[in-house]
Design a protein around this motif. Sequence first.
Motif, PDB file in Angstrom:
ATOM      1  N   ILE A   1       0.941  -1.153  -0.083  1.00  0.00           N
ATOM      2  CA  ILE A   1       0.085  -0.041  -0.060  1.00  0.00           C
ATOM      3  C   ILE A   1       0.968   1.131   0.079  1.00  0.00           C
ATOM      4  CG2 ILE A   1      -1.674   1.205   1.300  1.00  0.00           C
ATOM      5  CD1 ILE A   1      -2.916  -1.265   2.165  1.00  0.00           C
ATOM      6  N   LEU A   2       1.989   1.330   0.863  1.00  0.00           N
ATOM      7  CA  LEU A   2       2.795   2.459   0.969  1.00  0.00           C
ATOM      8  C   LEU A   2       3.502   2.833  -0.163  1.00  0.00           C
ATOM      9  CD1 LEU A   2       3.964   2.138   4.686  1.00  0.00           C
ATOM     10  CD2 LEU A   2       2.282   3.731   3.971  1.00  0.00           C
ATOM     11  N   ILE A   3       4.060   1.643  -0.827  1.00  0.00           N
ATOM     12  CA  ILE A   3       4.624   1.829  -2.107  1.00  0.00           C
ATOM     13  C   ILE A   3       3.942   2.273  -3.388  1.00  0.00           C
ATOM     14  CG2 ILE A   3       5.849   0.411  -4.007  1.00  0.00           C
ATOM     15  CD1 ILE A   3       6.984  -1.173  -1.816  1.00  0.00           C
ATOM     16  N   MET A   4       2.850   1.841  -3.474  1.00  0.00           N
ATOM     17  CA  MET A   4       1.847   2.131  -4.496  1.00  0.00           C
ATOM     18  C   MET A   4       1.337   3.616  -4.415  1.00  0.00           C
ATOM     19  SD  MET A   4      -0.177  -1.464  -5.099  1.00  0.00           S
ATOM     20  CE  MET A   4      -1.215  -1.141  -6.586  1.00  0.00           C
ATOM     21  N   VAL A   5       0.940   3.947  -2.994  1.00  0.00           N
ATOM     22  CA  VAL A   5       0.329   5.303  -2.915  1.00  0.00           C
ATOM     23  C   VAL A   5       1.411   6.339  -2.958  1.00  0.00           C
ATOM     24  CG1 VAL A   5      -0.692   6.834  -1.075  1.00  0.00           C
ATOM     25  CG2 VAL A   5      -1.386   4.429  -1.395  1.00  0.00           C
ATOM     26  N   SER A   6       2.605   5.964  -2.656  1.00  0.00           N
ATOM     27  CA  SER A   6       3.790   6.965  -2.741  1.00  0.00           C
ATOM     28  C   SER A   6       4.147   7.178  -4.156  1.00  0.00           C
ATOM     29  CB  SER A   6       5.091   6.497  -1.841  1.00  0.00           C
ATOM     30  OG  SER A   6       5.433   5.264  -2.184  1.00  0.00           O
ATOM     31  N   THR A   7       4.077   5.999  -5.075  1.00  0.00           N
ATOM     32  CA  THR A   7       4.358   6.101  -6.124  1.00  0.00           C
ATOM     33  C   THR A   7       3.130   6.983  -6.971  1.00  0.00           C
ATOM     34  OG1 THR A   7       5.416   3.873  -6.496  1.00  0.00           O
ATOM     35  CG2 THR A   7       4.659   4.830  -8.493  1.00  0.00           C
ATOM     36  N   ALA A   8       1.852   6.804  -6.730  1.00  0.00           N
ATOM     37  CA  ALA A   8       0.943   7.421  -7.199  1.00  0.00           C
ATOM     38  C   ALA A   8       1.122   9.021  -6.974  1.00  0.00           C
ATOM     39  CB  ALA A   8      -0.697   7.102  -6.733  1.00  0.00           C
ATOM     40  N   VAL A   9       1.393   9.408  -5.701  1.00  0.00           N
ATOM     41  CA  VAL A   9       1.660  10.483  -5.247  1.00  0.00           C
ATOM     42  C   VAL A   9       2.895  11.273  -6.045  1.00  0.00           C
ATOM     43  CG1 VAL A   9       2.111  12.335  -3.486  1.00  0.00           C
ATOM     44  CG2 VAL A   9       0.991  10.473  -2.751  1.00  0.00           C
ATOM     45  N   GLY A  10       3.805  10.635  -6.552  1.00  0.00           N
ATOM     46  CA  GLY A  10       4.817  11.084  -7.137  1.00  0.00           C
ATOM     47  C   GLY A  10       4.638  11.368  -8.418  1.00  0.00           C
ATOM     48  N   ILE A  11       3.687  10.517  -9.173  1.00  0.00           N
ATOM     49  CA  ILE A  11       2.989  10.778 -10.328  1.00  0.00           C
ATOM     50  C   ILE A  11       2.459  11.873 -10.656  1.00  0.00           C
ATOM     51  CG2 ILE A  11       1.572   9.829 -11.987  1.00  0.00           C
ATOM     52  CD1 ILE A  11       2.401   7.016 -11.313  1.00  0.00           C
ATOM     53  N   PHE A  12       1.530  12.158  -9.325  1.00  0.00           N
ATOM     54  CA  PHE A  12       0.623  13.432  -9.363  1.00  0.00           C
ATOM     55  C   PHE A  12       1.393  14.615  -9.427  1.00  0.00           C
ATOM     56  CE2 PHE A  12      -2.643  10.666  -7.037  1.00  0.00           C
ATOM     57  CZ  PHE A  12      -3.035  10.155  -8.279  1.00  0.00           C
ATOM     58  N   ILE A  13       2.467  14.524  -8.768  1.00  0.00           N
ATOM     59  CA  ILE A  13       3.499  15.670  -8.421  1.00  0.00           C
ATOM     60  C   ILE A  13       4.193  16.239  -9.967  1.00  0.00           C
ATOM     61  CG2 ILE A  13       5.234  16.844  -7.159  1.00  0.00           C
ATOM     62  CD1 ILE A  13       4.299  15.311  -4.648  1.00  0.00           C
ATOM     63  N   ILE A  14       4.666  15.121 -10.299  1.00  0.00           N
ATOM     64  CA  ILE A  14       5.622  15.302 -11.538  1.00  0.00           C
ATOM     65  C   ILE A  14       4.717  15.819 -12.696  1.00  0.00           C
ATOM     66  CG2 ILE A  14       6.874  14.239 -13.262  1.00  0.00           C
ATOM     67  CD1 ILE A  14       8.170  12.445 -10.981  1.00  0.00           C
ATOM     68  N   SER A  15       3.488  14.888 -12.849  1.00  0.00           N
ATOM     69  CA  SER A  15       2.612  15.211 -13.893  1.00  0.00           C
ATOM     70  C   SER A  15       2.069  16.432 -13.921  1.00  0.00           C
ATOM     71  CB  SER A  15       1.417  14.421 -14.008  1.00  0.00           C
ATOM     72  OG  SER A  15       0.629  14.724 -15.119  1.00  0.00           O
ATOM     73  N   SER A  16       1.652  17.153 -12.710  1.00  0.00           N
ATOM     74  CA  SER A  16       1.038  18.358 -12.605  1.00  0.00           C
ATOM     75  C   SER A  16       2.241  19.684 -12.770  1.00  0.00           C
ATOM     76  CB  SER A  16       0.466  18.737 -11.247  1.00  0.00           C
ATOM     77  OG  SER A  16      -0.473  17.709 -10.941  1.00  0.00           O
TER      78      SER A  16
END
Length: 325
Positions: free
Chosen positions: A142-157
């Motif tokens: 959970i922590l790995i997948m959610v942190s990866t998602a947050v990273g994607i959101f930040i970089i993409s934005s």
Amino acid sequence: MILADKILELRKSNGWSQEELAEKLNVSRQSVSKWESAAAIPDMNRILELSKVFGVTTDYLLKDEIESLAYSETDESDDYVKVSLQTANEFIKDKAIHGKWTSRGVVLCILSPALLLLLAGLADNDMGIGEGLAIGLGVAAILIMVSTAVGIFIISSSKMERYKYLDDNEFELEYGLNGILNERKEKFRLKYVQNTAIGVILCILAALPLVVGGAIEAPEIILIEFIVLLLVLVSIGVYLLINAGTVKNSYDLLLGEGEYTPEERENARKIDRIAGIYWPVATAIYLGWSFVTNDWHITWIVWPIAGALFGGVAAAIGQSVKSRK
């Protein structure tokens, strides 16, 4: 001289046809025709746009007693960025890429509890894995997948920051671009409707296996697998919805339609302010409940509940804004 006569006179003095003026204002030719015939009156936003296009004061347009031309002292349109066809194409392309990455991040968040659910089910049914190891591996996933998602959101934005002036409505379309974008949006409409329909159907049908499993009193491990299947189907549906919606939103933003009308922009600003508090609180509740009870296989229910409640809040805000118009 009334407003209708002033619009007609200013248009002719600039040598523009009704269609040319309509494209400058991003309205239909019929709207301009109605204004000039006094069959309709432009709203205040259109009055401001007319003032900028003609280079006259709003007082001149609105006050019948002022008949001599009163030009603006400054050209307010200089504060606006002129959007060319090339810029519009780049924005729509980058927005589509942004949508794909955003949807992947959301999919990671939705699927993040899947491994924990499966491992917890195996542990509860004595299938060769201890409860502690199951929870440890599941929480780590959970922590790995959610942190990866947050990273994607930040970089993409961050990659979309260069288009901030579009979100702030500080732009004007170049002459003729309005018609081109409307034509492309119309061609995209079928794909948008298809993806939206499939996405919604998948989200609705996702619960069907779980309902059937409960009705036939399937074993617990089977029900857990059905829950994981539910998450998979929902994630696919959400992926399609986000991708289709992102491209449509790019056209709406450029054309000032849909959620990018002045009214809907006001809704969005209010919802964003609430979201900045709401989702951190929801995250804190989820993590607090999970760590205190250690029931990670149950606490994931926070997210669909939070999403449904937030949807209700957003709808209430939209209704309150409309009621004041």
